[in-house]
Design an enzyme around this catalytic site. Structure first.
Site, PDB file in Angstrom:
ATOM      1  N   ASP A 286      13.074  21.798  -0.182  1.00 22.65           N
ATOM      2  CA  ASP A 286      12.970  21.868  -1.634  1.00 22.65           C
ATOM      3  C   ASP A 286      13.426  23.232  -2.130  1.00 22.65           C
ATOM      4  O   ASP A 286      12.834  23.798  -3.051  1.00 22.65           O
ATOM      5  CB  ASP A 286      11.516  21.601  -2.059  1.00 22.65           C
TER       6      ASP A 286
ATOM      7  N   CYS B 157       8.099  -2.627  -2.175  1.00 23.20           N
ATOM      8  CA  CYS B 157       7.249  -2.601  -3.372  1.00 23.20           C
ATOM      9  C   CYS B 157       7.040  -4.000  -3.947  1.00 23.20           C
ATOM     10  O   CYS B 157       6.050  -4.245  -4.637  1.00 23.20           O
ATOM     11  CB  CYS B 157       7.860  -1.693  -4.442  1.00 23.20           C
TER      12      CYS B 157
ATOM     13  N   CYS C 292       5.086  -5.326  -7.387  1.00 27.74           N
ATOM     14  CA  CYS C 292       4.092  -4.338  -7.828  1.00 27.74           C
ATOM     15  C   CYS C 292       4.733  -3.298  -8.736  1.00 27.74           C
ATOM     16  O   CYS C 292       5.799  -2.747  -8.439  1.00 27.74           O
ATOM     17  CB  CYS C 292       3.466  -3.642  -6.618  1.00 27.74           C
TER      18      CYS C 292
ATOM     19  N   CYS D 176       2.353   1.774 -10.459  1.00 31.07           N
ATOM     20  CA  CYS D 176       2.656   3.170 -10.750  1.00 31.07           C
ATOM     21  C   CYS D 176       3.201   3.351 -12.156  1.00 31.07           C
ATOM     22  O   CYS D 176       2.915   4.346 -12.837  1.00 31.07           O
ATOM     23  CB  CYS D 176       3.637   3.734  -9.721  1.00 31.07           C
TER      24      CYS D 176
ATOM     25  N   CYS E 142       0.251   8.221 -10.187  1.00 29.71           N
ATOM     26  CA  CYS E 142       1.074   7.132  -9.653  1.00 29.71           C
ATOM     27  C   CYS E 142       0.810   6.914  -8.170  1.00 29.71           C
ATOM     28  O   CYS E 142       0.983   5.807  -7.646  1.00 29.71           O
ATOM     29  CB  CYS E 142       2.559   7.387  -9.919  1.00 29.71           C
TER      30      CYS E 142
ATOM     31  N   CYS F 125      -1.091   3.412  -6.031  1.00 31.41           N
ATOM     32  CA  CYS F 125      -0.126   2.750  -5.146  1.00 31.41           C
ATOM     33  C   CYS F 125      -0.839   2.115  -3.958  1.00 31.41           C
ATOM     34  O   CYS F 125      -1.525   2.800  -3.198  1.00 31.41           O
ATOM     35  CB  CYS F 125       0.909   3.760  -4.649  1.00 31.41           C
TER      36      CYS F 125
END
Length: 371
Positions: free
Chosen positions: A146, A200, A203, A206, A256, A260
């Site tokens: 990052d 996912c 769903c 989130c 979120c 989950c």
């Protein structure tokens, strides 16, 4: 593997084993072709969804072209490191939601309660890269966490560490989304791993859970509305329309992730570095707002939180204290705590304190206070 032409299949296997020894939960390898991501990246930038994160746009498409960033790169070693503190309770998601409902609680994103992950992962990745060097001799590589224009999530997805959830975070069937990722760009033509499919389904928990509506649709995030952006990346005043929606979240947001279903598989970290420090998992807004700059800098030494500085720390806490008025309007302790900062030297702090006091029914004249 010490000759000039190492067995790359054997080396790839060794890299994954060394990664496990260094605390990584998973290590995968991918090529550097990210051409499929360029149109989406450009559209996101053109829409201004990156907000004040100018670094997202400053390198153009180099972000999607690793070989332009580090010439000679042909592969990326992508690694995952789980970050839940080792003492995390099994019902941690329910406990986090309860803290969000406590108007006096200061909610810090779980990932930020321990040591700065940039340093931890960078050091471990560097150690992994040096193990490779010890085995085969000099080679070209560069470590990232990052910290440069690298599209980490698409690379990790392509390497098979997981898939992009509808909230845009990376998801793993084995670990949910509570992990950090980092990578080593190398000039070794290592065998690549296969990506995994998305899981996912229908769903969309989130999307509905985001307090500010930052998730515009599956895989579409407007960072300008995201609480993590507002409390960490944004340098100036938090727009008033978002302040009540932030609640008591003072650094980052886990909403979120908390809803989950895949995070029932979230893994505790193997390293003590991510264990909670300074009581950040149980601190109150009033307590943290009382920290002077020296105490903030001392306590946050080695923490990712320190990079926002004391001024933005107070800004965020003032918003939380103001929002406490929804449950505890005019609370004497909260009002007194805010009033103690009403004449703060920073105009940014004064503005947010005045807003917070107004929420408690106390109106100040900022100009008169700082005359």
């Amino acid at each position: 593997m010490s000759d000039a032409s190492p067995d790359l299949d054997q080396l790839a296997h060794a890299i994954k084993a060394w990664g496990a020894e260094l605390g990584f939960a998973d290590v995968r390898i991918t090529d550097i072709d990210l051409a499929h991501t360029e149109a989406g990246l450009q559209a996101w930038l053109d829409a201004g969804h990156h907000g004040e994160m100018d670094y997202m746009a400053s390198h153009g498409m180099k972000r999607a072209r690793p070989a332009e960033l580090v010439p000679g790169t042909v592969r990326v070693i992508s690694a995952r490191m789980d970050y839940l503190p080792r003492a995390t309770a099994d019902d941690w998601r329910a406990r986090e939601r309860l803290r969000q409902q406590d108007p006096q609680a200061a909610v810090v994103s779980v990932y930020a309660r321990g040591r700065d992950y940039h340093k931890v992962l960078r050091n471990r990745l560097q150690a992994l890269a040096e193990k490779v060097k010890a085995a085969i001799g000099a080679y070209g590589y560069r470590v990232f966490t990052d910290s440069a224009p690298v599209m980490e999530l698409p690379l990790a997805q392509k390497a098979g560490l997981g898939w992009r959830g509808k909230h845009t975070l990376l998801l793993s069937r084995e670990a949910g989304s509570t992990f950090f990722i980092g990578e080593i760009l190398v000039d070794l033509a290592l065998p690549v791993d296969e990506p995994t499919g998305a899981h996912c389904g229908q769903c969309a928990a989130c999307i509905g859970a985001c307090p500010t509506g930052a998730i515009l649709g599956p895989g579409r995030l407007d960072a300008r509305r995201c609480i993590s952006y507002l409390t960490i990346e944004l340098k100036g005043s938090i727009p008033e329309e978002f302040r009540p929606l932030i609640g008591n979240r003072i650094y980052g947001c886990d909403d979120c992730q908390l809803v989950c279903p895949w995070n029932k598989f979230a893994q505790r970290g193997m390293l003590p570095d991510f264990d909670e420090r300074n009581g950040l998992g149980a601190a109150s807004l009033v307590e943290l707002f009382s920290w002077e700059e020296e105490e903030f800098n001392r306590r946050m030494e080695g923490s990712p939180i320190r990079r926002i500085g004391h001024e933005r720390w107070l800004r965020n806490l003032a918003v939380g204290l103001g929002n406490a008025a929804a449950e505890r309007p005019g609370d004497p302790a909260i009002v007194a705590t805010l009033q103690a900062r009403a004449a703060h030297p920073s105009a940014l702090v004064r503005e947010h304190v005045a807003w917070a006091l107004a929420r408690h029914g106390v109106v100040l004249q900022l100009d008169a206070l700082h005359a």
